[in-house]
Scaffold this motif. Structure first.
Motif, PDB file in Angstrom:
ATOM      1  N   ALA A   1      -6.163  18.872  -7.342  1.00 47.65           N
ATOM      2  CA  ALA A   1      -5.329  19.457  -8.403  1.00 47.65           C
ATOM      3  C   ALA A   1      -3.870  19.545  -7.951  1.00 47.65           C
ATOM      4  N   GLU A   2      -3.672  19.891  -6.662  1.00 49.67           N
ATOM      5  CA  GLU A   2      -2.320  19.957  -6.104  1.00 49.67           C
ATOM      6  C   GLU A   2      -1.676  18.569  -6.100  1.00 49.67           C
ATOM      7  N   MET A   3      -2.458  17.578  -5.751  1.00 50.80           N
ATOM      8  CA  MET A   3      -1.952  16.212  -5.754  1.00 50.80           C
ATOM      9  C   MET A   3      -1.608  15.739  -7.160  1.00 50.80           C
ATOM     10  N   ALA A   4      -2.471  16.061  -8.110  1.00 56.40           N
ATOM     11  CA  ALA A   4      -2.262  15.621  -9.493  1.00 56.40           C
ATOM     12  C   ALA A   4      -0.937  16.146 -10.042  1.00 56.40           C
ATOM     13  N   ALA A   5      -0.556  17.349  -9.654  1.00 58.48           N
ATOM     14  CA  ALA A   5       0.694  17.937 -10.140  1.00 58.48           C
ATOM     15  C   ALA A   5       1.915  17.173  -9.636  1.00 58.48           C
ATOM     16  N   LYS A   6       1.777  16.474  -8.502  1.00 53.08           N
ATOM     17  CA  LYS A   6       2.902  15.738  -7.916  1.00 53.08           C
ATOM     18  C   LYS A   6       2.852  14.239  -8.215  1.00 53.08           C
ATOM     19  N   GLN A   7       1.845  13.806  -8.956  1.00 51.14           N
ATOM     20  CA  GLN A   7       1.705  12.374  -9.218  1.00 51.14           C
ATOM     21  C   GLN A   7       2.924  11.744  -9.915  1.00 51.14           C
ATOM     22  N   PRO A   8       3.520  12.385 -10.933  1.00 56.06           N
ATOM     23  CA  PRO A   8       4.703  11.769 -11.554  1.00 56.06           C
ATOM     24  C   PRO A   8       5.836  11.510 -10.564  1.00 56.06           C
ATOM     25  N   VAL A   9       6.024  12.423  -9.623  1.00 60.27           N
ATOM     26  CA  VAL A   9       7.083  12.257  -8.621  1.00 60.27           C
ATOM     27  C   VAL A   9       6.758  11.093  -7.696  1.00 60.27           C
TER      28      VAL A   9
ATOM     29  N   GLY B   1      -0.817   7.893   2.809  1.00 57.47           N
ATOM     30  CA  GLY B   1       0.531   7.921   2.245  1.00 57.47           C
ATOM     31  C   GLY B   1       0.660   8.887   1.085  1.00 57.47           C
ATOM     32  N   MET B   2      -0.297   8.873   0.171  1.00 58.35           N
ATOM     33  CA  MET B   2      -0.174   9.736  -1.004  1.00 58.35           C
ATOM     34  C   MET B   2      -0.397  11.215  -0.650  1.00 58.35           C
ATOM     35  N   VAL B   3      -1.246  11.472   0.340  1.00 58.37           N
ATOM     36  CA  VAL B   3      -1.446  12.859   0.780  1.00 58.37           C
ATOM     37  C   VAL B   3      -0.182  13.388   1.448  1.00 58.37           C
ATOM     38  N   TYR B   4       0.388  12.603   2.339  1.00 62.82           N
ATOM     39  CA  TYR B   4       1.589  13.046   3.050  1.00 62.82           C
ATOM     40  C   TYR B   4       2.784  13.170   2.113  1.00 62.82           C
ATOM     41  N   GLU B   5       2.925  12.233   1.181  1.00 67.08           N
ATOM     42  CA  GLU B   5       4.040  12.310   0.229  1.00 67.08           C
ATOM     43  C   GLU B   5       3.935  13.567  -0.632  1.00 67.08           C
ATOM     44  N   THR B   6       2.717  13.919  -1.010  1.00 65.94           N
ATOM     45  CA  THR B   6       2.506  15.138  -1.789  1.00 65.94           C
ATOM     46  C   THR B   6       2.952  16.366  -1.000  1.00 65.94           C
TER      47      THR B   6
ATOM     48  N   PHE C   1       0.813  -1.225   0.000  1.00 61.43           N
ATOM     49  CA  PHE C   1       0.000   0.000   0.000  1.00 61.43           C
ATOM     50  C   PHE C   1       0.840   1.266   0.000  1.00 61.43           C
ATOM     51  N   PHE C   2       2.175   1.153   0.170  1.00 60.45           N
ATOM     52  CA  PHE C   2       3.030   2.330   0.084  1.00 60.45           C
ATOM     53  C   PHE C   2       3.624   2.520  -1.305  1.00 60.45           C
ATOM     54  N   SER C   3       3.307   1.612  -2.220  1.00 63.22           N
ATOM     55  CA  SER C   3       3.771   1.748  -3.601  1.00 63.22           C
ATOM     56  C   SER C   3       2.574   2.041  -4.504  1.00 63.22           C
ATOM     57  N   ASN C   4       2.855   2.454  -5.734  1.00 63.83           N
ATOM     58  CA  ASN C   4       1.803   2.805  -6.693  1.00 63.83           C
ATOM     59  C   ASN C   4       0.791   3.765  -6.067  1.00 63.83           C
ATOM     60  N   LEU C   5       1.291   4.897  -5.590  1.00 66.25           N
ATOM     61  CA  LEU C   5       0.418   5.893  -4.957  1.00 66.25           C
ATOM     62  C   LEU C   5      -0.326   6.698  -6.027  1.00 66.25           C
ATOM     63  N   ASP C   6      -1.203   6.005  -6.706  1.00 65.23           N
ATOM     64  CA  ASP C   6      -1.966   6.554  -7.826  1.00 65.23           C
ATOM     65  C   ASP C   6      -3.319   7.048  -7.321  1.00 65.23           C
ATOM     66  N   MET C   7      -3.539   8.350  -7.392  1.00 64.16           N
ATOM     67  CA  MET C   7      -4.777   8.930  -6.885  1.00 64.16           C
ATOM     68  C   MET C   7      -5.996   8.555  -7.727  1.00 64.16           C
ATOM     69  N   ASN C   8      -5.773   7.972  -8.896  1.00 64.44           N
ATOM     70  CA  ASN C   8      -6.885   7.604  -9.765  1.00 64.44           C
ATOM     71  C   ASN C   8      -7.334   6.161  -9.593  1.00 64.44           C
ATOM     72  N   LEU C   9      -6.709   5.420  -8.692  1.00 64.93           N
ATOM     73  CA  LEU C   9      -7.218   4.092  -8.363  1.00 64.93           C
ATOM     74  C   LEU C   9      -8.629   4.255  -7.802  1.00 64.93           C
ATOM     75  N   PRO C  10      -9.565   3.361  -8.141  1.00 64.56           N
ATOM     76  CA  PRO C  10     -10.979   3.559  -7.764  1.00 64.56           C
ATOM     77  C   PRO C  10     -11.205   3.903  -6.288  1.00 64.56           C
ATOM     78  N   ALA C  11     -10.626   3.122  -5.379  1.00 58.66           N
ATOM     79  CA  ALA C  11     -10.842   3.392  -3.952  1.00 58.66           C
ATOM     80  C   ALA C  11     -10.240   4.732  -3.544  1.00 58.66           C
TER      81      ALA C  11
END
Length: 329
Positions: free
Chosen positions: A268-276, A147-152, A91-101
């Protein structure tokens, strides 16, 4: 550098003079200590046989140094624990905000950061566990979205220096939520939240907590350090909270901007950091070189490993240990 997944840049402090002064006063960050520490960490990563690859860019390394007040040995331990846990748990990998859940949890505003900083320049994170359906989502979904919120947020250097405020609205949280994690899992989550995540938690405010879960909160308080414990406060309602500027909160919490608008801004802020965030999966360790307890997140297991490494390589750890830990935070 052979193990680098990102470029080892020559760092220049580009933030405001006020932040530069704050970093020096609270974190002991000067040009000299920063340059020395960054070189020490990069050399250590290259020479550490347990680490296969890691980010070497200054911003990534500085988030750990700033969280540990430039104590290099403590930072080394924190980085290695972070890399190990990222790889040990899916759950700490593939921090993709577009995953359904993830998309649903973000859309409903389970967790988001408000757009404005507070009066001390800190980012304010709102968590609404009551909108997390324990019958629909797994505990891994909860950990992944956090994880994805904090990493952003940690990608922002100003956040690294100023720290964070957490506001937890416990409306609707009751006994079924206590089944999400076993006691052993809960202990390791709480301990790693404080010791592994390189975040400066400045205020944690929870309100409308049901009596049925108060015992769990008290249990968690007993697991953290006194310093963090002093920053955690429980209130019957948000009206009783005086440390937060209500004007920057959603209109539902007494501010002026609707929560739905804030959620879209945060996404939108999260989306900008998704590649990182997605590229962070390139960082790897050699799992077979760690004990089962270390892979499961036991703080003491990796600490023992670092103590053994320190005894075996005085040249690597001796000079770095000269950085004293400051109590200002």
């Amino acid at each position: 550098m052979k193990k680098a997944t990102t470029f080892a840049d020559d760092y220049e402090f580009s933030l405001s003079k006020e932040l530069k002064t704050l970093a020096e006063m609270e974190l002991r960050e000067t040009c000299a200590t920063r340059d020395f520490a960054l070189k020490a960490l990069r050399d250590w990563i290259e020479s550490n046989p347990r680490i296969a690859s890691a980010r070497m860019d200054s911003s990534f390394l500085l988030r750990f140094l700033r969280a540990k007040k430039f104590s290099v040995p403590i930072t080394q331990e924190g980085i290695e624990r972070y890399l190990l846990l990222r790889q040990s748990y899916d759950f700490f990998s593939n921090l993709d905000m577009n995953l359904p859940a993830m998309k649903t949890l973000l859309d409903t505003g389970y967790i988001f950061a408000v757009p404005q900083r507070d009066q001390f320049g800190r980012r304010v994170i709102i968590i609404r566990p009551g909108v997390f359906d324990p019958y629909k989502y797994a505990n891994t979904d909860m950990l992944k979205v956090h994880g994805m919120v904090y990493e952003t947020l940690m990608e922002d250097e100003e956040n690294q220096i100023r720290g964070y405020v957490h506001i937890v609205d416990c409306t609707g949280v009751n006994l079924p939520y206590m089944t999400l994690f076993t006691p052993k899992e809960a202990v390791r989550i709480v301990k790693n939240a404080e010791n592994t995540l390189p975040m400066r938690h400045k205020e944690i405010v929870a309100f409308k907590m049901h009596a049925s879960i108060k015992f769990a909160a008290d249990f968690a308080l007993g697991l953290v350090t006194e310093k963090l414990r002093s920053r955690i406060k429980f209130f019957t309602s948000l009206d009783a909270v005086k440390v937060i500027d209500r004007s920057i909160l959603p209109s539902e919490f007494g501010g002026t901007i609707p929560m739905a608008e804030m959620i879209e801004s945060w996404k939108a802020e999260m989306a900008a950091k998704q590649p990182v965030l997605l590229a962070n999966d390139k960082m790897r360790v050699h799992l077979e070189m760690y004990s089962l307890k270390a892979r499961e997140g036991a703080i003491s297991a990796l600490k023992q490993l670092h103590c053994a490494s320190s005894e075996n390589d005085k040249s690597l750890y001796g000079l770095q240990g000269s950085f004293r830990k400051l109590e200002v935070d």
